[in-house]
Write a protein that holds these residues in place. Structure first.
Motif, short mmCIF file in Angstrom:
data_model
loop_
_atom_site.label_atom_id
_atom_site.label_comp_id
_atom_site.label_asym_id
_atom_site.label_seq_id
_atom_site.Cartn_x
_atom_site.Cartn_y
_atom_site.Cartn_z
N ALA A 17 0.84 -1.21 0.00
CA ALA A 17 0.00 0.00 0.00
C ALA A 17 0.87 1.25 0.00
O ALA A 17 0.58 2.23 -0.71
CB ALA A 17 -0.92 -0.01 1.22
N CYS A 18 1.94 1.23 0.78
CA CYS A 18 2.84 2.39 0.82
C CYS A 18 3.53 2.60 -0.52
O CYS A 18 3.66 3.75 -1.00
CB CYS A 18 3.87 2.22 1.94
N LEU A 19 3.98 1.52 -1.15
CA LEU A 19 4.64 1.64 -2.45
C LEU A 19 3.66 2.15 -3.51
O LEU A 19 4.02 2.99 -4.35
CB LEU A 19 5.22 0.29 -2.87
N GLN A 20 2.44 1.65 -3.47
CA GLN A 20 1.44 2.10 -4.45
C GLN A 20 1.14 3.58 -4.25
O GLN A 20 0.97 4.33 -5.22
CB GLN A 20 0.17 1.25 -4.31
N ARG A 176 20.16 -1.65 -7.37
CA ARG A 176 18.85 -2.29 -7.16
C ARG A 176 18.34 -2.05 -5.75
O ARG A 176 17.14 -1.85 -5.54
CB ARG A 176 18.93 -3.78 -7.50
N CYS A 177 19.24 -2.02 -4.76
CA CYS A 177 18.82 -1.69 -3.40
C CYS A 177 18.38 -0.23 -3.30
O CYS A 177 17.34 0.08 -2.69
CB CYS A 177 19.97 -1.93 -2.41
N MET A 178 19.15 0.65 -3.90
CA MET A 178 18.84 2.07 -3.82
C MET A 178 17.51 2.38 -4.51
O MET A 178 16.73 3.20 -4.02
CB MET A 178 19.97 2.89 -4.44
N GLU A 179 17.25 1.73 -5.63
CA GLU A 179 15.98 1.94 -6.33
C GLU A 179 14.79 1.56 -5.45
O GLU A 179 13.83 2.32 -5.32
CB GLU A 179 15.94 1.09 -7.62
N VAL A 185 10.86 5.01 0.68
CA VAL A 185 10.89 6.32 1.34
C VAL A 185 9.82 7.24 0.76
O VAL A 185 9.12 7.95 1.49
CB VAL A 185 12.30 6.96 1.23
N ALA A 186 9.65 7.20 -0.56
CA ALA A 186 8.61 8.01 -1.19
C ALA A 186 7.22 7.61 -0.72
O ALA A 186 6.30 8.43 -0.69
CB ALA A 186 8.70 7.88 -2.71
N CYS A 191 13.79 3.19 5.00
CA CYS A 191 14.36 2.00 4.36
C CYS A 191 15.86 2.20 4.15
O CYS A 191 16.33 2.34 3.01
CB CYS A 191 13.65 1.72 3.04
N PRO A 192 16.64 2.21 5.24
CA PRO A 192 18.08 2.36 5.08
C PRO A 192 18.70 1.15 4.39
O PRO A 192 18.28 0.01 4.63
CB PRO A 192 18.58 2.48 6.53
#
Length: 325
Positions: A17-20, A176-179, A185-186, A191-192
């Motif tokens: 839900a957060c990613l969406q 890939r981790c940073m993406e 975070v957005a 998400c460190p």
């Protein structure tokens, strides 16, 4: 970016839900009344940080989803070996598998030089079945500090915490981790990307390894275990032995046992996930949490008499659970 959440339970649906909400194309793999509720009304998140509703695509058929960039695993670790047929339709040549699990992961000895590099732990990768289903080169580790629960089908109660630490097995700060971290975070999460996720794994494990099996064996809450003198001392002994195993693997968790105890006591009358599974008649996720540490102690010749005793009791309890009953 396309993300699939395989096992869209309390944590999986919350992350999805957060990613969406951040604009990511999200596909939730769920089942039963929970799936039907999400299809009908979306994922309804109730949180002290503010309620919201997300409407990601939801299905029980991974082949409907097709290849994605990241698969977030919300399954229990004891379900990983059978996950291959569900994962396979969603893979392309660089799809990552982000495993949000408790305990020691199947990729633990992958990626960093050590005397045990490439060693397979039978407790978490029996017969190589997990690494066959979830290749280690695709794995990104994840340690979950957020607490959520399904209050009703399609409804997620966010209790506390927004941090999900991730990291490459080799410690690199990969693209890939940073993406994935940027998208989290957005969406309002922390998400460190940790250079040494194994440290986080052991810090969280200190609590899980003691409270999860004790709660299942006694049916007590976190508060009850902490406030009983005998079980509090048992937790201290189990944590001390766990730290000894971590040290034998050159991991040095920088947290005191008393601080972990105080944090658990503040959780109050909270039932661990293992106790909740026991009450539902589900198999217990203790191989990765406790059995793997016993196996690691054998590997490093570390003395852990208390952990061995509790593991024997927990194994007997788990053996008596009939999930088909």
């Amino acid at each position: 970016m396309r993300v699939a959440v395989l096992g869209a339970g309390a944590i999986g649906a919350y992350v999805g839900a957060c990613l969406q909400r951040a604009g990511v194309e999200v596909h939730l793999i769920a089942r039963g009344p929970h799936l039907e509720a999400i299809r009908r009304s979306g994922v309804q998140v109730h949180s002290p940080r503010g309620d919201f509703v997300a409407h990601p695509h939801a299905t029980d058929r991974p082949e409907e989803v097709g290849p994605v960039d990241h698969i977030f695993l919300g399954l229990k670790a004891n379900q990983y070996a059978s996950a291959g047929p569900m994962v396979q339709p969603m893979l392309h040549e660089s799809t990552t598998i982000i495993a949000a699990q408790n305990g020691i992961p199947w990729w633990y000895f992958h990626g960093v030089p050590s005397e045990f590099q490439g060693h397979r732990l039978e407790t978490v990768d029996p017969g190589g079945s997990v690494s066959a289903a979830l290749p280690t080169w695709r794995a990104i580790g994840c340690v979950v500090y957020a607490a959520t629960e399904i209050s009703a089908p399609g409804q997620i109660q966010h209790l506390e915490g927004t941090r999900l630490s991730i990291g490459e097995p080799d410690g690199s700060q990969s693209d890939r981790c940073m993406e994935f971290a940027d998208a989290m975070v957005a969406g309002g999460l922390k998400c460190p990307v940790e250079p040494d996720l194994r440290h986080d794994i052991w810090v969280k494990l200190m609590g899980n390894i003691a409270f999860n099996p004790i709660s299942a064996l006694t049916r007590a809450t976190m508060l009850g275990i902490c406030q009983n003198t005998a079980t509090r001392e048992l937790v201290v002994d189990m944590m001390r032995e766990t730290l000894a195993v971590a040290e034998s693997l050159d991991v040095h968790p920088q947290i005191s046992i008393e601080r972990r105890l105080n944090g658990a006591e503040r959780a109050g009358d909270h039932k661990t996930s293992t106790l909740q599974d026991l009450e539902k008649g589900k198999p217990l996720e203790l191989d990765a949490i406790l059995g793997a540490v016993v196996e690691l102690a054998d590997l490093t010749r570390t003395e852990i008499p208390v952990l061995r005793a509790v593991n024997a009791l927990a194994d007997l309890l788990n053996a008596g659970i009939d999930p088909s009953a």
